[in-house]
Scaffold this motif. Structure first.
Motif, short mmCIF file in Angstrom:
data_model
loop_
_atom_site.label_atom_id
_atom_site.label_comp_id
_atom_site.label_asym_id
_atom_site.label_seq_id
_atom_site.Cartn_x
_atom_site.Cartn_y
_atom_site.Cartn_z
N ALA A 100 31.48 45.16 39.92
CA ALA A 100 32.49 45.73 40.83
C ALA A 100 33.81 46.02 40.12
O ALA A 100 34.40 47.10 40.27
CB ALA A 100 32.72 44.76 41.99
N GLY A 158 30.66 52.50 45.69
CA GLY A 158 32.03 52.06 45.44
C GLY A 158 32.92 53.19 44.96
O GLY A 158 34.06 53.33 45.40
N VAL A 177 40.65 47.83 45.54
CA VAL A 177 40.08 46.63 46.17
C VAL A 177 38.88 47.00 47.03
O VAL A 177 37.84 46.33 47.00
CB VAL A 177 41.15 45.89 47.01
CG1 VAL A 177 40.50 44.80 47.85
CG2 VAL A 177 42.21 45.30 46.10
N MET A 178 38.99 48.08 47.80
CA MET A 178 37.89 48.47 48.68
C MET A 178 36.68 48.93 47.87
O MET A 178 35.53 48.70 48.27
CB MET A 178 38.35 49.58 49.63
CG MET A 178 39.40 49.12 50.63
SD MET A 178 38.89 47.65 51.57
CE MET A 178 37.43 48.27 52.40
N LEU A 181 35.04 45.68 46.67
CA LEU A 181 34.39 44.99 47.79
C LEU A 181 33.12 45.71 48.23
O LEU A 181 32.15 45.07 48.63
CB LEU A 181 35.37 44.86 48.96
CG LEU A 181 36.55 43.90 48.77
CD1 LEU A 181 37.46 43.91 49.98
CD2 LEU A 181 36.04 42.48 48.49
N THR A 182 33.14 47.03 48.15
CA THR A 182 31.94 47.80 48.51
C THR A 182 30.79 47.48 47.57
O THR A 182 29.65 47.27 48.00
CB THR A 182 32.24 49.31 48.47
OG1 THR A 182 33.27 49.62 49.42
CG2 THR A 182 30.99 50.13 48.80
N ILE A 184 30.37 44.77 45.62
CA ILE A 184 29.93 43.38 45.81
C ILE A 184 29.18 43.23 47.12
O ILE A 184 28.13 42.58 47.19
CB ILE A 184 31.14 42.42 45.76
CG1 ILE A 184 31.76 42.42 44.37
CG2 ILE A 184 30.71 40.99 46.13
CD1 ILE A 184 33.04 41.62 44.26
N GLY A 185 29.72 43.84 48.19
CA GLY A 185 29.08 43.74 49.50
C GLY A 185 27.67 44.32 49.51
O GLY A 185 26.75 43.74 50.09
#
Length: 211
Positions: A100, A158, A177-178, A181-182, A184-185
């Protein structure tokens, strides 16, 4: 401030990827030097290919920090082996974090070099995934990149999130950050819900027969 944040992301990504590579090398019973090499290749492989493709100075040749961070990662695995060599879950966590963070770094550095956003998304995928491909080849494993796992697809998602959020006026750290997080999510969701891409299947009867 922005450069400091990006530098911090790169250091954390280097550490996470190095630990994931060293952890896998430990499972193959590599010695300390071999484990260090695998960790280093995991951490710098994607960024090296990115810089070569973009005709930029190769990042790790500009500072010994990346070699040092990999060395500290090796020491962390040696001294905290019970916590860091506990199973595949540990590898997955560090690999997902490194993936990420390096996607973000790849996108940012490509944009800073003046390339369009679609190239930045591709370079984000390269930066995030190529080190893991090289790692898997070195330890004689089928590269995760080419399996049905949601891996490169998570990098792509991402990068697209970063692209879309970048169209809206906002502080640059929010898309960063988004994006992370995308990635990793999606990696976590793929494992929890057993998501995967369809396998390309070919009927062997249609293949040409060898003479």
């Amino acid at each position: 401030m922005e450069q400091t944040f990006l530098f911090l992301i790169e250091v954390l990504g280097t550490c996470a990827f190095a630990i994931s590579g060293i952890r896998l090398a430990a499972g193959k019973r590599f010695d300390w030097f071999g484990a260090y090499v695998v960790g280093l290749v995991t951490a710098i492989g994607g960024g090296t290919l990115r810089d070569v493709l973009l005709d930029l100075p190769v990042f790790w040749m500009l500072s010994p920090m990346y070699l040092a961070v990999t060395g500290l990662s090796l020491l962390a695995v040696i001294f905290f082996r019970r916590a860091l060599v506990g199973g595949m879950r540990t590898i997955f966590i560090f690999d997902a974090i490194g993936l990420a963070l390096f996607v973000v770094v790849g996108v940012e550095k490509t944009l800073a070099a003046g390339w369009p956003m679609w190239v930045a998304v591709v370079m984000g995928i390269v930066t995030g995934s190529f080190g893991g491909v090289t790692r898997d080849i070195l330890i004689n494993e089928e590269p995760l990149f080419f399996r049905k796992d949601i891996y490169a697809t998570a990098c792509l998602a991402g990068g697209v999130v970063y692209w879309l959020l970048g169209l809206i006026p906002m502080p640059v750290w929010i898309p960063q950050v988004m994006c992370a997080l995308t990635v990793i999510g999606l990696r976590i969701a793929a494992v929890v819900f057993d998501w995967s891409l369809p396998i390309l299947k070919i009927d062997p009867n249609i293949l040409p027969k060898s003479k």
